[in-house]
Scaffold this motif. Structure first.
Motif, mmCIF file in Angstrom:
data_model
loop_
_atom_site.group_PDB
_atom_site.id
_atom_site.type_symbol
_atom_site.label_atom_id
_atom_site.label_comp_id
_atom_site.label_asym_id
_atom_site.label_seq_id
_atom_site.Cartn_x
_atom_site.Cartn_y
_atom_site.Cartn_z
ATOM 1 N N PHE A 49 0.138 -1.013 0.077
ATOM 2 C CA PHE A 49 -0.294 -0.177 -0.005
ATOM 3 C C PHE A 49 0.724 1.083 -0.040
ATOM 4 N N ALA A 50 2.080 0.892 0.137
ATOM 5 C CA ALA A 50 3.049 2.382 0.692
ATOM 6 C C ALA A 50 3.729 2.565 -0.797
ATOM 7 N N HIS A 51 3.212 1.742 -1.691
ATOM 8 C CA HIS A 51 3.575 2.264 -3.424
ATOM 9 C C HIS A 51 3.002 2.926 -3.785
ATOM 10 N N LYS A 52 4.027 4.574 -4.215
ATOM 11 C CA LYS A 52 2.776 4.949 -5.043
ATOM 12 C C LYS A 52 1.870 4.780 -6.826
ATOM 13 N N ARG A 53 1.695 3.618 -7.118
ATOM 14 C CA ARG A 53 1.400 3.411 -8.369
ATOM 15 C C ARG A 53 -0.590 2.718 -7.853
ATOM 16 N N VAL A 54 0.153 2.061 -6.095
ATOM 17 C CA VAL A 54 -1.280 2.051 -5.718
ATOM 18 C C VAL A 54 -2.100 2.831 -5.056
ATOM 19 N N GLU A 55 -1.785 3.967 -4.821
ATOM 20 C CA GLU A 55 -2.692 4.978 -4.641
ATOM 21 C C GLU A 55 -2.940 5.495 -5.417
ATOM 22 N N GLU A 56 -2.516 5.722 -7.007
ATOM 23 C CA GLU A 56 -2.722 5.770 -8.074
ATOM 24 C C GLU A 56 -4.211 4.995 -8.482
ATOM 25 N N ALA A 57 -4.093 4.071 -8.294
ATOM 26 C CA ALA A 57 -5.025 3.140 -8.624
ATOM 27 C C ALA A 57 -6.413 2.911 -7.905
ATOM 28 N N MET A 58 -5.934 2.943 -6.794
ATOM 29 C CA MET A 58 -6.929 3.190 -5.741
ATOM 30 C C MET A 58 -7.734 4.190 -5.431
ATOM 31 N N ARG A 59 -7.873 5.265 -6.086
ATOM 32 C CA ARG A 59 -8.345 7.003 -6.368
ATOM 33 C C ARG A 59 -9.108 7.052 -6.873
ATOM 34 N N SER A 60 -9.185 5.969 -7.682
ATOM 35 C CA SER A 60 -10.354 5.873 -8.934
ATOM 36 C C SER A 60 -11.481 4.568 -8.659
ATOM 37 N N ALA A 61 -10.975 3.782 -7.555
ATOM 38 C CA ALA A 61 -11.694 2.586 -7.222
ATOM 39 C C ALA A 61 -12.661 3.268 -6.285
ATOM 40 N N GLY A 62 -13.818 2.144 -6.353
ATOM 41 C CA GLY A 62 -14.843 2.421 -6.026
ATOM 42 C C GLY A 62 -14.931 2.544 -4.271
ATOM 43 N N PRO A 63 -16.073 2.721 -3.551
ATOM 44 C CA PRO A 63 -15.807 3.503 -1.930
ATOM 45 C C PRO A 63 -15.456 1.920 -1.448
ATOM 46 N N ALA A 64 -15.872 1.175 -1.610
ATOM 47 C CA ALA A 64 -15.539 -0.304 -0.486
ATOM 48 C C ALA A 64 -14.312 -0.499 -0.544
ATOM 49 N N PRO A 65 -14.119 -1.064 -1.657
ATOM 50 C CA PRO A 65 -12.193 -1.419 -2.060
ATOM 51 C C PRO A 65 -11.439 -0.506 -1.059
ATOM 52 N N GLN A 66 -12.080 0.385 -0.903
ATOM 53 C CA GLN A 66 -11.434 2.414 -0.476
ATOM 54 C C GLN A 66 -11.509 2.050 1.108
ATOM 55 N N ARG A 67 -12.389 1.918 1.622
ATOM 56 C CA ARG A 67 -12.834 1.702 3.122
ATOM 57 C C ARG A 67 -12.226 0.443 3.242
ATOM 58 N N GLU A 68 -11.834 -1.125 2.261
ATOM 59 C CA GLU A 68 -11.381 -1.965 2.997
ATOM 60 C C GLU A 68 -9.686 -1.788 3.340
ATOM 61 N N VAL A 69 -9.492 -1.006 2.017
ATOM 62 C CA VAL A 69 -8.262 -0.948 2.537
ATOM 63 C C VAL A 69 -7.699 0.154 3.655
ATOM 64 N N LEU A 70 -8.725 0.874 3.933
ATOM 65 C CA LEU A 70 -8.259 1.794 5.146
ATOM 66 C C LEU A 70 -8.559 0.550 6.705
ATOM 67 N N ALA A 71 -9.655 -0.218 6.424
ATOM 68 C CA ALA A 71 -9.305 -0.911 7.419
ATOM 69 C C ALA A 71 -8.200 -1.878 7.444
ATOM 70 N N VAL A 72 -7.838 -2.222 6.446
ATOM 71 C CA VAL A 72 -6.524 -3.231 6.848
ATOM 72 C C VAL A 72 -4.767 -2.417 7.175
ATOM 73 N N ILE A 73 -5.053 -0.789 6.817
ATOM 74 C CA ILE A 73 -4.295 0.285 7.480
ATOM 75 C C ILE A 73 -4.638 0.288 8.746
#
Length: 137
Positions: A73-97
């Motif tokens: 998740f620390a990779h810049k490409r992951v941040e770029e990719a997740m900007r355009s993801a839906g809210p559900a995967p974004q919330r799940e990434v937040l839960a893991v972090i």
């Protein structure tokens, strides 16, 4: 052409195999491989991998998974990719972090920044949504 379609298909199948390895309890090699390759991967493929990874992951998270996920998740490409993801995967990434943070794992600064940016984006989307619903009353 056909060559690029084949490449995308093979890449997606490979990522799905790596996800299967994670599901079987072997997260280290797959997550490290994707973290190494993320810089040259198509954003849609990065988004697919991360979205599927966090969708299948469930607490209690193992320390090995949390450490490798935080590094990915620390990779810049992951941040770029997740900007355009839906809210559900974004919330799940937040839960893991969040789970990684609560476990006492030292988080890479870029991972903390991803957390903060995703949280800001989700909060802003909620505010826009509530403003839109209030306007029609």
């Amino acid at each position: 052409g056909l060559e690029s379609v084949t490449k995308v298909s093979i890449t997606r199948r490979l990522l799905d195999c790596l996800l299967r390895m994670c599901a079987l309890g072997e997260p280290t090699a797959p997550l490290r491989a994707v973290a190494r390759a993320a810089g040259s991967m198509d954003l849609a493929m990065v988004r697919h991998f991360v979205s599927e990874l966090v969708a299948m992951a469930a607490p209690p998270f193992g320390a090995e998974f949390l450490a490798e996920a935080a590094n990915l998740f620390a990779h810049k490409r992951v941040e770029e990719a997740m900007r355009s993801a839906g809210p559900a995967p974004q919330r799940e990434v937040l839960a893991v972090i969040g789970a990684a943070h609560r476990s006492g794992l030292p988080l890479p600064e870029q991972c903390v920044q991803l957390h903060d940016r995703l949280l800001e984006g989700l909060s802003a989307a909620l505010e826009r949504g509530s403003e839109g619903r209030g306007a029609g009353r």
